[in-house]
Enzyme design. Structure first.
Site, mmCIF file in Angstrom:
data_model
loop_
_atom_site.group_PDB
_atom_site.id
_atom_site.type_symbol
_atom_site.label_atom_id
_atom_site.label_comp_id
_atom_site.label_asym_id
_atom_site.label_seq_id
_atom_site.Cartn_x
_atom_site.Cartn_y
_atom_site.Cartn_z
ATOM 1 N N ASP A 65 0.829 -1.195 0.000
ATOM 2 C CA ASP A 65 0.000 0.000 0.000
ATOM 3 C C ASP A 65 0.870 1.254 0.000
ATOM 4 O O ASP A 65 2.083 1.190 0.226
ATOM 5 C CB ASP A 65 -1.002 -0.018 1.154
ATOM 6 C CG ASP A 65 -0.350 0.086 2.518
ATOM 7 O OD1 ASP A 65 0.359 1.080 2.762
ATOM 8 O OD2 ASP A 65 -0.563 -0.818 3.355
ATOM 9 N N ILE A 66 0.245 2.384 -0.234
ATOM 10 C CA ILE A 66 0.987 3.627 -0.448
ATOM 11 C C ILE A 66 1.854 4.015 0.749
ATOM 12 O O ILE A 66 2.897 4.639 0.597
ATOM 13 C CB ILE A 66 0.013 4.771 -0.817
ATOM 14 C CG1 ILE A 66 0.779 5.991 -1.335
ATOM 15 C CG2 ILE A 66 -0.905 5.107 0.354
ATOM 16 C CD1 ILE A 66 -0.108 7.054 -1.961
#
Length: 234
Positions: free
Chosen positions: A102-103
């Site tokens: 994820d970011i």
């Protein structure tokens, strides 16, 4: 070349997924919907998947990147955020990231055009371990570590047993090393949240015995032995 291998070689998906696409009537050859999963692609055949013309790439590329926080694990992003594809050289081929970080998660990510390898690295049946370093809120103890080692009940499933090592405690946080072989969406973060220790920082440091050892944002080709190991042929 068998149709599923041809599709996988184009970088779209694994051979298994290619068979599913044939069953769903989404593959056509020379303008005709393909009904035979065992079809052998011949020179000059025009193969399309959902209307997209494919070209099988005989040359495979395998890269390792150390993804920084703030990069998205996609080929492109409609919001204009930086993607992990910006970290690899332009090969002229359609490359794609294997799995997701994820970011807000950093660390090791494989980027390739090998659909079969993608399936092997992302399918839980192969049980390839992913190892993370997590800084979590609060002072986490042995009791909580043992809970994770037994499996954590999340909303829709119970996690497989994890391997957990408490590295050190700071004033208000704990550094933890955790290894899992599953890869469900935001699983590591959800596991720590479930035991009352939300993640502050998360980095993937290894896939199997492949370690990143790259500077943040760095990229390098996997060597032949690493590729063989990931494919399970070594």
């Amino acid at each position: 070349m068998r149709i599923n291998k041809y599709i996988a070689a184009s970088g779209i998906c694994s051979r298994r997924k290619a068979d599913v696409l044939v069953d769903q009537g989404k593959v056509s050859v020379n303008g005709q919907v393909l009904m035979e999963k065992g079809y052998e692609v011949k020179p000059g055949d025009r193969v399309e998947v959902e209307g997209r013309v494919l070209e099988s790439s005989s040359k495979k590329y395998y890269y390792m990147v150390n993804k920084p926080v703030g990069y998205v694990t996609t080929v492109s992003d409609p919001e204009g955020r930086p993607t992990v594809m910006e970290l690899v050289p332009d090969t002229g081929e359609r490359l794609f990231p294997v799995g997701r970080l994820d970011i807000n998660t950093s660390g090791l990510l494989i980027i390739t055009n090998d659909g079969d390898l993608t399936n092997r690295l992302t399918h839980p049946s192969h049980e390839l371990t992913k190892t993370y370093l997590a800084r979590v809120e609060g002072i986490m103890g042995i009791k909580e570590a043992k809970m994770m080692e037994k499996g954590i009940r999340l909303k829709e499933f119970t996690t497989a047993p994890a391997k957990v090592k408490l590295i050190r405690h700071n004033k208000n946080s704990t550094l933890v090393k955790i290894s899992i072989h599953e890869g469900k969406n935001r699983q590591v973060r959800r596991m720590f949240k479930a035991i009352g220790h939300p993640v502050m920082e998360l980095e993937r440091i290894a896939i199997g015995n492949i370690n990143s050892r790259l500077p943040e944002g760095g990229c390098r080709k996997l060597n032949p032995n690493e590729v063989k190991y990931l494919k399970g042929t070594k």
